[in-house]
Write an enzyme that holds these catalytic residues in place. Structure first.
Site, short mmCIF file in Angstrom:
data_model
loop_
_atom_site.label_atom_id
_atom_site.label_comp_id
_atom_site.label_asym_id
_atom_site.label_seq_id
_atom_site.Cartn_x
_atom_site.Cartn_y
_atom_site.Cartn_z
N PRO A 10 0.79 -1.23 0.00
CA PRO A 10 0.00 0.00 0.00
C PRO A 10 0.82 1.28 0.00
O PRO A 10 1.87 1.37 0.64
CB PRO A 10 -0.82 -0.10 1.29
CG PRO A 10 -0.11 -1.09 2.14
CD PRO A 10 0.54 -2.05 1.19
N ASN A 11 0.33 2.22 -0.75
CA ASN A 11 0.85 3.60 -0.86
C ASN A 11 2.13 3.70 -1.69
O ASN A 11 2.60 4.81 -1.96
CB ASN A 11 1.08 4.21 0.54
CG ASN A 11 -0.19 4.25 1.35
OD1 ASN A 11 -1.20 4.77 0.87
ND2 ASN A 11 -0.18 3.70 2.55
N ARG A 18 5.20 10.94 -2.52
CA ARG A 18 4.92 10.61 -1.12
C ARG A 18 6.19 10.80 -0.28
O ARG A 18 7.18 10.09 -0.50
CB ARG A 18 4.46 9.15 -1.04
CG ARG A 18 4.30 8.62 0.35
CD ARG A 18 4.16 7.10 0.35
NE ARG A 18 3.99 6.61 1.70
CZ ARG A 18 4.23 5.37 2.07
NH1 ARG A 18 4.66 4.48 1.19
NH2 ARG A 18 4.06 5.01 3.33
N TYR A 23 11.23 8.55 1.13
CA TYR A 23 11.12 7.49 0.13
C TYR A 23 11.80 7.83 -1.20
O TYR A 23 11.85 6.98 -2.10
CB TYR A 23 9.65 7.13 -0.10
CG TYR A 23 8.98 6.60 1.15
CD1 TYR A 23 9.43 5.42 1.74
CD2 TYR A 23 7.92 7.28 1.75
CE1 TYR A 23 8.84 4.93 2.89
CE2 TYR A 23 7.33 6.79 2.90
CZ TYR A 23 7.79 5.62 3.47
OH TYR A 23 7.20 5.13 4.61
N ASN A 75 8.10 -5.84 -0.93
CA ASN A 75 7.96 -4.67 -0.06
C ASN A 75 6.49 -4.60 0.32
O ASN A 75 5.67 -4.05 -0.43
CB ASN A 75 8.42 -3.38 -0.73
CG ASN A 75 8.40 -2.21 0.26
OD1 ASN A 75 7.88 -2.36 1.38
ND2 ASN A 75 8.93 -1.07 -0.13
N ALA A 78 3.27 -0.98 4.75
CA ALA A 78 2.73 -1.01 6.13
C ALA A 78 2.26 -2.40 6.55
O ALA A 78 2.28 -2.73 7.75
CB ALA A 78 1.60 0.00 6.26
N HIS A 81 4.29 -4.69 8.98
CA HIS A 81 4.24 -4.55 10.44
C HIS A 81 2.94 -5.08 11.05
O HIS A 81 2.76 -5.02 12.25
CB HIS A 81 4.42 -3.08 10.82
CG HIS A 81 5.48 -2.39 10.01
ND1 HIS A 81 6.80 -2.76 10.07
CD2 HIS A 81 5.41 -1.37 9.10
CE1 HIS A 81 7.50 -1.99 9.24
NE2 HIS A 81 6.68 -1.14 8.64
N ASP A 88 1.69 -15.88 6.38
CA ASP A 88 1.19 -17.24 6.16
C ASP A 88 1.17 -17.58 4.67
O ASP A 88 1.48 -18.72 4.28
CB ASP A 88 -0.22 -17.40 6.74
CG ASP A 88 -0.22 -17.49 8.26
OD1 ASP A 88 0.87 -17.66 8.86
OD2 ASP A 88 -1.31 -17.40 8.86
N GLU A 99 13.06 -9.47 1.42
CA GLU A 99 12.25 -8.36 1.92
C GLU A 99 13.01 -7.06 1.66
O GLU A 99 14.21 -6.98 1.96
CB GLU A 99 12.03 -8.54 3.44
CG GLU A 99 11.28 -7.39 4.09
CD GLU A 99 11.12 -7.57 5.60
OE1 GLU A 99 11.45 -8.65 6.14
OE2 GLU A 99 10.68 -6.59 6.24
N HIS A 101 12.89 -2.62 1.80
CA HIS A 101 12.27 -1.36 2.18
C HIS A 101 13.12 -0.23 1.65
O HIS A 101 14.36 -0.32 1.65
CB HIS A 101 12.16 -1.24 3.71
CG HIS A 101 11.31 -2.32 4.30
ND1 HIS A 101 9.94 -2.30 4.24
CD2 HIS A 101 11.64 -3.47 4.92
CE1 HIS A 101 9.47 -3.39 4.81
NE2 HIS A 101 10.48 -4.12 5.23
N LEU A 102 12.47 0.81 1.23
CA LEU A 102 13.19 2.00 0.76
C LEU A 102 13.87 2.69 1.94
O LEU A 102 15.02 3.12 1.85
CB LEU A 102 12.21 2.97 0.10
CG LEU A 102 11.56 2.45 -1.19
CD1 LEU A 102 10.11 2.87 -1.27
CD2 LEU A 102 12.33 2.91 -2.39
N SER A 103 13.12 2.79 3.03
CA SER A 103 13.64 3.54 4.19
C SER A 103 14.27 2.58 5.20
O SER A 103 14.05 1.37 5.14
CB SER A 103 12.48 4.31 4.85
OG SER A 103 11.53 3.41 5.38
N ARG A 108 13.23 4.59 12.33
CA ARG A 108 11.96 5.33 12.31
C ARG A 108 11.12 4.98 13.55
O ARG A 108 11.65 4.51 14.55
CB ARG A 108 11.24 5.02 10.99
CG ARG A 108 12.10 5.41 9.77
CD ARG A 108 11.39 5.19 8.47
NE ARG A 108 10.17 6.00 8.39
CZ ARG A 108 9.19 5.78 7.51
NH1 ARG A 108 9.30 4.78 6.65
NH2 ARG A 108 8.12 6.55 7.49
N ARG A 112 7.49 0.48 13.39
CA ARG A 112 8.06 -0.04 12.14
C ARG A 112 9.23 -0.99 12.40
O ARG A 112 9.80 -1.55 11.47
CB ARG A 112 8.55 1.11 11.24
CG ARG A 112 7.44 2.00 10.74
CD ARG A 112 7.96 3.07 9.80
NE ARG A 112 7.09 4.22 9.79
CZ ARG A 112 5.96 4.31 9.06
NH1 ARG A 112 5.61 3.35 8.24
NH2 ARG A 112 5.21 5.40 9.13
#
Ligand code: DQA
Length: 143
Positions: A10-11, A18, A23, A75, A78, A81, A88, A99, A101-103, A108, A112
């Site tokens: 999402p997002n 954003r 990001y 990725n 949200a 978390h 599953d 896995e 993540h950009l950040s 943070r 997170r």
């Protein structure tokens, strides 16, 4: 030929506009194009999916299992978390994944700092912006 699926949660369709200080300014379209080129040069097949829906994210994981995708770059944004259901689904299809993540999620907010995916991932790359994805893809191409 390796079949690789990039799954974005999402997002992440808002990348570029954003919170660019967190990001970066690269759009999802440009990021996908970079990854597709990188995969093409290595004669691998790469597909990129983004969804804001947890159900669609899970369905895409199931489909990857049915289509014999060899590796996933995940990725979950949200959902990382929050989602035991995504964890599953990844366990159910048993496809190795990295896995990303950009950040730097550990620099943070504390909510997170926990990922439902990290302990079942083959590797984790975070904090390097769009390079997190490029490095994950390179690791898969090098296998
Ligand atoms: C993110 C980090 C998550 O905490 C956040 O919810 C995102 C993006 C990242 O790529 O840095 O949406 O996964």
């Amino acid at each position: 030929m390796k079949k690789i699926l990039v799954l974005n949660g999402p997002n992440l369709n808002r990348l570029g506009t954003r919170e660019p200080s967190i990001y970066g300014k690269t759009t999802l379209h440009d990021l996908n194009a970079m990854l597709e080129k990188q995969a093409q040069l290595a004669h691998a097949q790469l597909t990129c999916i983004q969804t804001n829906s947890e159900a669609e994210f899970i369905n895409a994981i199931h489909k990857a299992g049915d289509e014999n995708i060899n590796y996933l770059i995940v990725n979950a944004a949200a959902f990382t978390h929050t989602s035991i259901a995504i964890r599953d689904a990844l366990i159910a299809v048993n496809i190795p994944f990295i896995e990303v993540h950009l950040s730097n999620i550990y620099a943070r907010e504390s909510f997170r700092h926990h990922s439902y995916l990290s302990d079942i991932a083959q590797g984790i790359i975070y904090g390097l912006g769009s390079k997190s994805y490029r490095l994950a893809l390179q690791a898969i191409l090098d296998i």
